[in-house]
Each structure stands twice: as C-alpha cells, then as structure tokens.
Design a protein around this motif. Structure first.
Motif, PDB file in Angstrom:
ATOM      1  N   MET A  79      17.012  67.793  14.414  1.00  0.00           N
ATOM      2  CA  MET A  79      16.855  69.480  14.363  1.00  0.00           C
ATOM      3  C   MET A  79      17.447  70.050  16.122  1.00  0.00           C
ATOM      4  SD  MET A  79      12.727  70.032  12.827  1.00  0.00           S
ATOM      5  CE  MET A  79      12.366  69.725  14.746  1.00  0.00           C
ATOM      6  N   THR A 124      14.668  72.317   7.130  1.00  0.00           N
ATOM      7  CA  THR A 124      13.237  72.203   6.258  1.00  0.00           C
ATOM      8  C   THR A 124      13.002  71.243   5.860  1.00  0.00           C
ATOM      9  OG1 THR A 124      12.826  75.129   5.610  1.00  0.00           O
ATOM     10  CG2 THR A 124      11.261  73.408   4.516  1.00  0.00           C
ATOM     11  N   MET A 127      12.289  68.953   8.371  1.00  0.00           N
ATOM     12  CA  MET A 127      11.014  69.410   8.924  1.00  0.00           C
ATOM     13  C   MET A 127       9.963  68.364   7.924  1.00  0.00           C
ATOM     14  SD  MET A 127      10.707  73.540   9.259  1.00  0.00           S
ATOM     15  CE  MET A 127      12.083  74.225  10.911  1.00  0.00           C
ATOM     16  N   LEU A 136       5.545  66.102  13.753  1.00  0.00           N
ATOM     17  CA  LEU A 136       5.449  67.458  13.358  1.00  0.00           C
ATOM     18  C   LEU A 136       4.003  67.897  13.461  1.00  0.00           C
ATOM     19  CD1 LEU A 136       9.038  68.444  12.104  1.00  0.00           C
ATOM     20  CD2 LEU A 136       8.372  68.977  14.062  1.00  0.00           C
ATOM     21  N   HIS A 141       5.319  73.371   4.513  1.00  0.00           N
ATOM     22  CA  HIS A 141       6.855  73.855   4.647  1.00  0.00           C
ATOM     23  C   HIS A 141       7.387  75.255   3.439  1.00  0.00           C
ATOM     24  CE1 HIS A 141       5.229  70.230   6.642  1.00  0.00           C
ATOM     25  NE2 HIS A 141       6.685  70.513   7.080  1.00  0.00           N
ATOM     26  N   LEU A 180      10.490  76.657  16.221  1.00  0.00           N
ATOM     27  CA  LEU A 180      10.313  75.118  16.547  1.00  0.00           C
ATOM     28  C   LEU A 180       9.164  74.878  17.914  1.00  0.00           C
ATOM     29  CD1 LEU A 180      13.990  74.006  16.021  1.00  0.00           C
ATOM     30  CD2 LEU A 180      12.111  73.685  15.099  1.00  0.00           C
TER      31      LEU A 180
END
Length: 193
Positions: A79, A124, A127, A136, A141, A180
């Motif tokens: 990221m 995404t 993520m 995370l 999401h 973030l």
C-alpha cells in the motif's frame, strides 16, 4: 523516437502549458517541425491525440505500480509503495494538463475514471489480504472501497483541485494518508480509546 511517439510527447508538452483544449494541432506541427498532414496520418483528430497521451500516461503508471508491487509481500509495504508511485506519477499531471478532460473530453475522462476505479479496487484487494494476514484491522472492505472511490472521484478531480489550488500529487497523498492512517493524532489515540 517514432513519429507517433514524437506527436504524443509534443502534444503532452503543449498541454502541460495550455491544457488539452487550448493546445492546437498547428502548434504541435510547429513544435515537431512537421506538417499537420503528417500528424493526421497517425491520428484522425485532436481528440485521438489526447486519448493517446492519456493512455500512455496510464499504461506507464500501471506498469510501474505492478512491477514494484510484484517484489513485495507485506500488504503495508504494498500500500505504501502504491501511494508513493501514484503520487510521483501524479506530480507529472499538472492541473492545467488535466483540467479540460471532464469538461471538454468526457469520453476520455471516463477512461481515466475507469482506470482509477480498477486500481482502487486492486488496492482494496491488498487491504483484504492485509486483514487476513493480521496487518490491518478487520473492517468492512466494501464500505472502505466505496468510500475511497467516492472520495477520489470527488476530491482528486481537476475541477476540485483547480478551485482549491491543489496539485494532484498533494491531493492524492492527503486522501490516501487519511484513509490509511486516519485523522487522529498519534499522541491522542491513547486518550480516545
């Protein structure tokens, strides 16, 4: 550099100064020491040249992002690298260069929007991967993806940036940093938990 590449490069340089709408094929011909006829052998219209300029910029960005991300395993590193590369690439896009796209060339702007949507969906996915690996927080999401996409469309857009005297790079970095890392100061997080 091929003649086609010279045309694309030259028109981009003109557009960086004047914007796509105000840059002309006559100026492009003079800049490249070629006739308009030569230009129209490679492109049917000014719009086709603009589309080629934007396609080149988007493709270069995509290649650079995926080449860098393929070398990383950690989702946080991915990221961070994504934001760094896209921010660097956005430095090349002055507001003058892209301000005309949504107004005068909406079909080309739609392609830019689709590109951004695809890349944000990819972010995404990183993520989701990061949540599964414990890097995370567990969050919805679908909501994050939709929120991020809506924010990018509303804020990292030529009209908003021009009205607020923002560079594409600064705008994108701020949006991504907020998504973030949130907006609560590090030293205040302990007190609010």
């Amino acid at each position: 550099m091929t003649t086609r590449e010279k045309i694309i490069w030259g028109f981009r340089k003109l557009a960086e100064e004047k914007g796509f709408y105000y840059a002309t094929v006559d100026e492009l011909a003079a800049l490249n020491n070629m006739s308009k006829r030569t230009i129209y052998r490679y492109f049917k219209s000014k719009e086709e040249i603009i589309e080629a300029v934007m396609e080149k910029l988007l493709k270069e960005t995509e290649v650079e992002v995926f080449a860098a991300l393929d070398k990383l395993d950690n989702p946080i590193d991915k990221m961070t690298m994504f934001v760094q590369i896209v921010s660097q690439r956005l430095r090349e896009l002055t507001p003058v260069l892209i301000r005309d796209l949504p107004i005068h060339y909406p079909q080309i702007w739609d392609k830019v929007e689709q590109f951004r949507t695809d890349k944000l969906i990819f972010l995404t996915q990183i993520m989701v991967e990061g949540s599964k690996q414990g890097y995370l927080k567990e969050i919805n999401h679908t909501v994050v993806s939709a929120s991020l996409l809506a924010t990018v469309r509303a804020v990292v857009n030529p009209i908003f940036m021009m009205e607020n005297n923002l560079s594409p790079e600064e705008t994108f970095k701020t949006v991504m940093h907020t998504f973030l890392y949130g907006i609560v100061a590090e030293d205040k997080k302990v007190h609010s938990q």
